[in-house]
Write a protein that holds these residues in place. Sequence first.
Motif, PDB file in Angstrom:
ATOM      1  N   ILE A 334      48.040  40.251 118.547  1.00  0.00           N
ATOM      2  CA  ILE A 334      49.311  40.198 117.831  1.00  0.00           C
ATOM      3  C   ILE A 334      49.932  41.587 117.885  1.00  0.00           C
ATOM      4  O   ILE A 334      49.294  42.564 117.474  1.00  0.00           O
ATOM      5  N   PRO A 335      51.150  41.713 118.419  1.00  0.00           N
ATOM      6  CA  PRO A 335      51.800  43.033 118.524  1.00  0.00           C
ATOM      7  C   PRO A 335      51.834  43.758 117.188  1.00  0.00           C
ATOM      8  O   PRO A 335      52.151  43.155 116.163  1.00  0.00           O
ATOM      9  N   PHE A 336      51.479  45.023 117.229  1.00  0.00           N
ATOM     10  CA  PHE A 336      51.479  45.925 116.079  1.00  0.00           C
ATOM     11  C   PHE A 336      50.406  45.599 115.025  1.00  0.00           C
ATOM     12  O   PHE A 336      50.313  46.279 114.017  1.00  0.00           O
ATOM     13  N   CYS A 337      49.632  44.530 115.266  1.00  0.00           N
ATOM     14  CA  CYS A 337      48.599  44.141 114.290  1.00  0.00           C
ATOM     15  C   CYS A 337      47.194  44.127 114.885  1.00  0.00           C
ATOM     16  O   CYS A 337      46.223  43.960 114.151  1.00  0.00           O
ATOM     17  N   TYR A 340      43.439  39.272 116.511  1.00  0.00           N
ATOM     18  CA  TYR A 340      43.139  38.389 115.379  1.00  0.00           C
ATOM     19  C   TYR A 340      42.299  37.229 115.896  1.00  0.00           C
ATOM     20  O   TYR A 340      42.679  36.545 116.848  1.00  0.00           O
ATOM     21  N   ASN A 341      41.122  37.009 115.280  1.00  0.00           N
ATOM     22  CA  ASN A 341      40.219  35.933 115.695  1.00  0.00           C
ATOM     23  C   ASN A 341      40.558  34.638 114.969  1.00  0.00           C
ATOM     24  O   ASN A 341      40.734  34.621 113.739  1.00  0.00           O
ATOM     25  N   ILE A 342      40.629  33.557 115.721  1.00  0.00           N
ATOM     26  CA  ILE A 342      40.976  32.240 115.179  1.00  0.00           C
ATOM     27  C   ILE A 342      39.879  31.244 115.522  1.00  0.00           C
ATOM     28  O   ILE A 342      39.410  31.183 116.666  1.00  0.00           O
ATOM     29  N   ASN A 343      39.477  30.470 114.525  1.00  0.00           N
ATOM     30  CA  ASN A 343      38.563  29.346 114.725  1.00  0.00           C
ATOM     31  C   ASN A 343      39.363  28.067 114.524  1.00  0.00           C
ATOM     32  O   ASN A 343      39.941  27.848 113.459  1.00  0.00           O
ATOM     33  N   PHE A 344      39.409  27.218 115.543  1.00  0.00           N
ATOM     34  CA  PHE A 344      40.287  26.043 115.489  1.00  0.00           C
ATOM     35  C   PHE A 344      39.853  25.040 114.425  1.00  0.00           C
ATOM     36  O   PHE A 344      40.691  24.401 113.784  1.00  0.00           O
ATOM     37  N   PHE A 345      38.550  24.895 114.233  1.00  0.00           N
ATOM     38  CA  PHE A 345      38.100  23.980 113.185  1.00  0.00           C
ATOM     39  C   PHE A 345      38.568  24.465 111.824  1.00  0.00           C
ATOM     40  O   PHE A 345      39.026  23.672 110.993  1.00  0.00           O
TER      41      PHE A 345
END
Length: 443
Positions: A334-337, A340-345
């Motif tokens: 994510i630009p400027f952040c 970021y890790n995402i878990n779809f469940f």
Amino acid sequence: MATDRQFQKNSMYLETPEDGAVKNFDDDGRIKRTGTWVTASAHIITAVIGSGVLSLAWAIAQMGWVAGPAVLFAFSFITYFTSTLLADSYRSPDPVHGKRNYTYSDVVKSTLGGKRFQLCGLAQYINLVGVTIGYTITASISMVAVKRSNCFHKHGHAIMSFAYSSIGLGLSIAKLTGGGHHVRTSLTGVQVGVDVSGSEKVWRTFQAIGDIAFAYAYSNVLIEIQDTLKSSPPENKVMKRASLIGIMTTTIFYVLCGCLGYAAFGNDAPGNFLTGFGFYEPFWLIDFANVCIAVHLVGAYQVFCQPIFGFVEKWSRERWSESQFVNGEYGFNIPFCGTYNINFFRVVWRTAYVIVTAVIAMIFPFFNDFLGLIGSLSFWPLTVYFPIEMYIKQSKMQKFTFTWTWMKILSWACLIVSIISAAGSIQGLAQALKKYQPFKAQQ
């Protein structure tokens, strides 16, 4: 020596040039706690005083000047007494030198175990789900009130009487001292044949008891609060002091809100204390009160959701340990952040939960009926039954002794109260559903 140095580095000590090793962790390897009776009292007050306070004026109106405050004081005493028993169960088997238990479920599992541990988990999660639904109802009511107050301030007063929220206690006093407006109150509350029928009086009284029970519900977070306290002086002694201060403060506030609200509105007190004031100025104060409620409950919703999310996600990882959908983490830049890790469940499950609770809140948008049901279902098991049973077990109390007998009588009496208040709340929900016809006004 190498093993000792590694233990010091990873577990309990920080190196300083002055005095070598400084203990920075508790004896179980967790970060040293710094809580005191002051912080614990503050936690209790903020945990207890929530949306439950909004229904107290209505509850007092159902029972009157005698029974209403008496029930409030009775619940405060029972809650304080059982909280002292629960405080002694924080460490087991000894309340001072025993092993720490970090959550309510840990305490029940350590002391009682077996099926009662499963019953505790069921009661806790039912309560948490109910609270999130109740908070959705309350927050939405407050946001609608903001819209209505601005609408009427802009376009003038309407023919129909709309409920406006306000800062309840202060505006109750303002309404009482304003003069020119008299309301009906009585020693026994709403009058049979005038306000309600005989059966409605009984059912509403039962429901009012559930509302008061909900207002005092904080036992499910007591252990977590106690786990923030320093180990010296003993946590159970500090927690008992904090519970006394917290519940006394809460009870004073509840009596003021409930009694002044009843005095202001009389037997026509609304189910939600902050939506019954009939004047429109200053409208910005009314808006401010409702925004505060909405912001508070949005945050509280997140807090009460986390245990549910954690339980379901842990169970799912164990059940489907090979599933990439359940266990996989995917990084998104994510630009400027940063990444970021995402878990779809997690995304799907948590979104579905929020949608389901919102739909249920839309189906049952009846504030005090729903709060009464939540209070009824959670009061006996979490506030009374488990604290008493754990104290009896931990103290090795003999059966049929005087103390054992009156504790059992108290537990059974509270069970009966919970059952009748749950029945009253269910009957109230059923009656409200019959009367609730959202599309009738448009036809």
